[in-house]
Enzyme design. Sequence first.
Site, PDB file in Angstrom:
ATOM      1  NE  ARG A 151     -33.008  20.397 -40.713  1.00  0.00           N
ATOM      2  CZ  ARG A 151     -32.259  20.390 -41.501  1.00  0.00           C
ATOM      3  NH1 ARG A 151     -32.179  21.386 -42.205  1.00  0.00           N
ATOM      4  NH2 ARG A 151     -31.376  19.386 -41.963  1.00  0.00           N
ATOM      5  CE  LYS A 174     -30.898  19.986 -37.773  1.00  0.00           C
ATOM      6  NZ  LYS A 174     -31.033  18.527 -37.269  1.00  0.00           N
ATOM      7  CG  HIS A 242     -39.260  17.158 -37.927  1.00  0.00           C
ATOM      8  ND1 HIS A 242     -38.674  18.145 -38.312  1.00  0.00           N
ATOM      9  CD2 HIS A 242     -38.472  15.943 -38.023  1.00  0.00           C
ATOM     10  CE1 HIS A 242     -37.573  17.705 -38.822  1.00  0.00           C
ATOM     11  NE2 HIS A 242     -37.318  16.393 -38.480  1.00  0.00           N
ATOM     12  NE  ARG A 245     -36.274  18.140 -42.563  1.00  0.00           N
ATOM     13  CZ  ARG A 245     -35.413  18.399 -43.204  1.00  0.00           C
ATOM     14  NH1 ARG A 245     -35.728  19.312 -44.136  1.00  0.00           N
ATOM     15  NH2 ARG A 245     -34.127  17.942 -43.114  1.00  0.00           N
ATOM     16  CG  HIS A 268     -30.466  14.946 -44.691  1.00  0.00           C
ATOM     17  ND1 HIS A 268     -31.293  13.891 -45.133  1.00  0.00           N
ATOM     18  CD2 HIS A 268     -31.390  15.686 -43.629  1.00  0.00           C
ATOM     19  CE1 HIS A 268     -32.511  13.805 -44.231  1.00  0.00           C
ATOM     20  NE2 HIS A 268     -32.461  15.043 -43.476  1.00  0.00           N
ATOM     21  CE1 TYR A 277     -37.840  11.042 -44.068  1.00  0.00           C
ATOM     22  CE2 TYR A 277     -35.619  11.743 -44.868  1.00  0.00           C
ATOM     23  CZ  TYR A 277     -36.960  11.900 -44.047  1.00  0.00           C
ATOM     24  OH  TYR A 277     -36.834  13.127 -43.160  1.00  0.00           O
TER      25      TYR A 277
END
Length: 299
Positions: A151, A174, A242, A245, A268, A277
Site C-alpha cells: 500500500r 493495517k 493503488h 497493488r 488482508h 481478484y
Amino acid sequence: MSGAELITAWRDHLADARRRSPHTVRAYVDAAQRLIAAQGLADWASVARVEAHALRAHLAQRRAEGLGNASAARELSALKAFITFAKAQAGDPEPAAPRLRGPRLKKGLPRPVTPDEASNLADLVDGLAGEDWVGARDRAVLLLMYGSGLRIAEALSLTGRDATLGEVLQVTGKGGKQRVVPVLPIVRAAVAEYGAACPWPLVPEAPLFRGAKGGPLSPGMVQRAMAQARRALGLPDTATPHALRHSFATHLLSAGADLRSLQELLGHASLGSTQIYTKVDAASLLANYRAAHPRAAKR
C-alpha cells in the site's frame, strides 16, 4: 556529425547531466535512435527541424509494428525531450518540441495496469521529475507498490534501515499486522539508485522516502507524480498508485498463485477481501477470449 555522435551526446546528457535511471536512459536513447534512422538525421539542426507531421508519421509506423497505446505515448514523450535537447544544441530560438498529443486509451471499467504500463509509469515519473533524485524516488515508490504489493502508506513508512533491501521485506500493514513480501531485483536496484541520489542522510530511524525539504514524503506527491505520468501515457484515471497493488495481485493470480498465499502477501485480514481478484482475473480472461475467438461474440 554522425547519428552515432548525436546518440552519444544524448545518452551523456540523460545519464550525467540529468542523472536519469538506466531504464529511462535506455528507453529514451532507443527512441532517439529509431527516429534518427527513420528520418536520416545527421546533426542537431536536422533533429530540431522535425515537425509534428513527421513525428505523427513516425509513430504511426511504430504502431503498425505492434506498439501499444501506452508505449507509443511514452515514446512520444521521449522524442519530444530529444527534440527539445536538439533545439538547445542547435541554438534554435524556439525551444519547445512540436505540439502533438499522444494516443488515448478508451475509458472503460476499472482495471489493473498491465506489466508494460506499470514499467512505463515507473520510468516516466523518473523522466518527468524536475530533479534527478525526485525522479529516482518516485520510481522506487511505484515499483515497491507494483513489485511487492505494498500500500502507498506501507511504502512511505519504510525507514533508512530499509535502504539496502534483500530478497524479502517485512512490512507493517493495517492494524499493525506484519507480513513478509518478496522484493524483485528491479525493485532493489530502484531503491538503491534512489538512496545513492537522495540529498538527505538515510539514517535508520528517519523516513526512507523524503520530500523536497527533507521531511517525510506525502502520499499526495506520489499521486501527483503518477497522475502526470498517467496523462502522458494516455492511461485512464483508474491508473492510480493503488492500482499498482491491484495489478500485483491480479498478475500473481493469473500466474497461478493460490488465494491463501495472495491473502498473506497482501496483508488482508479476511479471505473475502482477496477473492475480489478472482473476479478481476475472470473478467480479464473473458475479455481476452472475446477479442481472440472468432465465434466468441455469438455465444
